[in-house]
Enzyme design. Structure first.
Site, PDB file in Angstrom:
ATOM      1  N   GLU A  55       0.875  -1.283  -0.064  1.00  0.00           N
ATOM      2  CA  GLU A  55       0.135   0.027   0.093  1.00  0.00           C
ATOM      3  C   GLU A  55       0.839   1.215   0.243  1.00  0.00           C
ATOM      4  O   GLU A  55       0.641   2.261  -0.786  1.00  0.00           O
ATOM      5  CB  GLU A  55      -0.882  -0.043   1.162  1.00  0.00           C
ATOM      6  N   ASN A  59       1.382   3.891  -2.985  1.00  0.00           N
ATOM      7  CA  ASN A  59       0.915   5.404  -2.954  1.00  0.00           C
ATOM      8  C   ASN A  59       2.254   6.067  -3.332  1.00  0.00           C
ATOM      9  O   ASN A  59       1.965   7.337  -4.018  1.00  0.00           O
ATOM     10  CB  ASN A  59       0.830   5.520  -1.510  1.00  0.00           C
ATOM     11  N   ARG A 113      -8.465   2.523  -7.854  1.00  0.00           N
ATOM     12  CA  ARG A 113      -7.905   1.911  -6.444  1.00  0.00           C
ATOM     13  C   ARG A 113      -9.095   2.067  -5.327  1.00  0.00           C
ATOM     14  O   ARG A 113     -10.086   2.796  -5.826  1.00  0.00           O
ATOM     15  CB  ARG A 113      -6.617   2.152  -6.018  1.00  0.00           C
TER      16      ARG A 113
END
Lengths: 152, 104
Positions: A55, A59, A113
């Protein structure tokens, strides 16, 4: 007998840098998994950490940079059972970290997402800290206690 | 990596990859949308038999496809979830919009 001898702290450190390309998301997960091996994690702990790292790295790749040649840094530290992972970029940063961390919040809905990146980091790690400054970059620091090493 | 699609009438089974992250998800979304359109799919089945890893990008794939097929009156199913994938489904509330059994 040996009660006065302080137990030696087991520690280790790893620092790698890679291009902000999506193919490196898998690489980052693999590196962290390899780093964790000596902590004897359970399969679940391993999966949790890999998800959180995925994650944070995603990002950095999607949001922080416009160019794939920019760099993302992954820093892992182990101190006894405590694993600390930092994911650092020098990209666009965030004005409002609190808002970015809200579930389902996303600045790029077209990417489909889920807006759950930070929520997952928080769900799967013991502690998550996000420091960010616009035009300077972002540092995500995550901690998790991993089982307990095999006594020798 | 090879993507496996099986069409049977109005049902499409998508064999999910070993690792479903943002890198893989990007191409997968448009491929599935094309298939739904081309074959008038109304039952979309995500088969996680071979999947060992999934992050929130995978959730995005499923939510987006469920929405698209929902507009057409279709439904989404997810099968063969292992412990980790199940955990992700629960953490995201995905099991409330996707049926996770019954369409084997």
């Amino acid at each position: 007998m040996n009660k006065n001898v302080e137990k030696e702290i087991q520690q280790n450190h790893m620092q790698i840098r890679f291009d902000a390309r999506s193919v490196n998301e898998g690489l980052a997960r693999m590196m962290v998994a390899a780093f964790m091996t000596e902590l004897n994690p359970t399969i679940e702990e391993l999966a949790d950490v890999k998800t959180a790292v995925s994650e944070a790295v995603t990002n950095a790749i999607i949001h922080a940079y416009q160019k794939e040649t920019e760099q993302v840094e992954l820093i892992c530290d182990r101190k006894d059972e405590e694993l600390t992972i930092q994911i650092v970029d020098h990209g666009i940063g965030m004005e409002n970290v609190e808002q970015a961390m809200e579930p389902f919040y996303t600045t790029k809905p077209e990417l489909e997402r889920s807006g759950m990146g930070f929520a997952f980091m928080e769900a799967f790690m013991d502690q998550v800290k996000v420091e960010s400054e616009p035009e300077k970059g972002t540092r995500v620091t995550m901690k998790k206690n991993i089982g307990s090493p095999i006594e020798r | 990596m090879e993507q496996q699609f099986t069409v049977n009438g109005e049902k499409l089974v998508v064999k999910m990859p070993r690792e479903l992250d943002h890198h893989y998800a990007t191409g997968l979304c448009s491929q599935i949308d094309l298939m739904i359109d081309a074959y008038s799919i109304r039952k979309l089945v995500f088969d996680f038999m071979d999947t060992e890893f999934m992050d929130s990008s995978g959730i995005g794939v499923i939510i987006g496809r469920t929405r698209n097929i929902g507009f057409l009156g279709g439904k989404t199913y997810a099968i063969h979830l292992n412990g980790q994938i199940r955990k992700i489904f629960h953490a995201s509330g995905l099991q409330r919009i996707v049926q996770t059994e019954g369409e084997e």
